[in-house]
Design an enzyme around this catalytic site. Structure first.
Site, mmCIF file in Angstrom:
data_model
loop_
_atom_site.group_PDB
_atom_site.id
_atom_site.type_symbol
_atom_site.label_atom_id
_atom_site.label_comp_id
_atom_site.label_asym_id
_atom_site.label_seq_id
_atom_site.Cartn_x
_atom_site.Cartn_y
_atom_site.Cartn_z
ATOM 1 N N LYS A 169 11.686 6.229 -16.642
ATOM 2 C CA LYS A 169 10.496 6.449 -16.885
ATOM 3 C C LYS A 169 9.835 7.348 -15.869
ATOM 4 C CE LYS A 169 7.414 4.442 -15.102
ATOM 5 N NZ LYS A 169 6.602 4.551 -13.877
ATOM 6 N N ASP B 19 4.139 -1.645 -18.120
ATOM 7 C CA ASP B 19 5.024 -0.577 -18.434
ATOM 8 C C ASP B 19 6.043 -0.796 -19.839
ATOM 9 O OD1 ASP B 19 3.883 0.961 -16.559
ATOM 10 O OD2 ASP B 19 5.466 1.139 -15.238
#
Length: 301
Positions: A17, A145
């Site tokens: 990410k 997240d």
């Protein structure tokens, strides 16, 4: 299904990410911060495999496995697997193996991406066949997240990052990327504690070039103050690309390029200057959202 087919383990990638931008808007209760961030994902990362077993287990291997040896029982992969079994497949087991290729505590998803990969992997292994959106509450319970990593598609995250609006960033999927880490783990809480408390404004609704001209990562200054090597690495990368930023709370930095050749050339140059750094090159994953939602929005100037 043949015996040989049954013996082939299921595989999934914990996609790295990045935060194309990260604006800290204010403090919330319980030491949380309100953010606006633009998540995006690389086409490579950690690798997770799973095979049928009577109980849940996790083995960790790979370049960064030693960093996780003491925390296997509390690893997010195993926590995700337990939550999946408890909520959707009571009594089911799986033998999981994590090939840890991404640095630990490095601002690129890491454990969150691995937990998300475990959810996707066990959905297939156990034949649950549910849409990813079905697992969003479970993912949110594992970390801020994890919902974004569950979909691994570009999205604006708000609040703690859990509230997602999927977006299509024009030109993003054409970009190649260099990830570089100076080899210093950074604790997210330490960086947020050093944030200056100033709200610099919302994310711009803009194209890729404007994101680097107008947006920012508000955690870069405190991260550089704590780990000066981040600032040194960013400065060197900016000699190679105009699209450079630190991801998350650091210490991984990234640069975008129009070609694989340029990304690899830059990686070689960075390793020549900083022999101890970790690097990875890849391509940005497509922005189009496959989640069950109202559909992706488009960021346009």
């Amino acid at each position: 299904m043949t015996k040989s087919e049954q013996e082939i383990p299921e595989q999934e990638t914990g996609f790295a990410k990045i935060n194309l931008a990260l604006h800290v808007r204010g403090r919330m209760a319980a030491d949380y911060h309100a953010i606006e961030t633009l998540f995006a994902f690389v086409d490579d990362g950690d690798r997770l495999t799973a095979d049928h077993a009577e109980a849940l287990s996790l083995a960790i291997e790979g370049p960064f496995s030693a960093k996780l040896d003491g925390d296997v029982d509390d690893n997010l992969v195993l926590r995700a697997a337990r939550a999946m079994a408890e909520s959707f497949a009571p009594g089911r087991g799986a033998a999981l193996t994590l090939d840890k290729r991404l640095p630990v505590a490095s601002g690129i998803g890491g454990g969150s991406a691995d937990a998300a990969a475990a959810i996707r992997l066990l959905d297939r292994l156990w034949g649950l066949d549910r849409p990813l959106a079905h697992y969003e509450p479970l993912a949110a319970g594992l970390g801020a997240d994890v919902p974004a990593c569950l979909h691994s598609r570009s999205a604006i995250g708000r609040g703690t990052g859990i509230a997602l609006d999927f977006v299509d960033v024009p030109g993003l999927s054409d970009q190649h990327i260099l990830l570089a880490n100076p080899g210093v783990p950074v604790a997210t809480a330490d960086i947020f504690r050093r944030w200056d408390g100033k709200d610099g404004g919302a994310l711009p609704a803009s194209d890729l070039d404007a994101l680097f001209a107008e947006a920012r990562n508000d955690l870069e200054p405190p991260a550089i103050a704590l780990v000066p090597a981040i600032g040194t690495l960013l400065a060197a990368m900016r000699e190679e690309s105009e699209r450079v930023r630190m991801s998350g709370s650091g210490a991984t930095c990234f640069a975008l390029y129009d070609s694989h050749h340029d990304a690899v050339t830059s990686a070689n140059a960075m390793r020549a200057r900083f022999p101890a750094i970790w690097t990875m090159t890849g391509r940005m994953r497509r922005s189009a959202c496959t989640a069950a939602s109202a559909g992706p929005q488009t960021m346009a100037s």
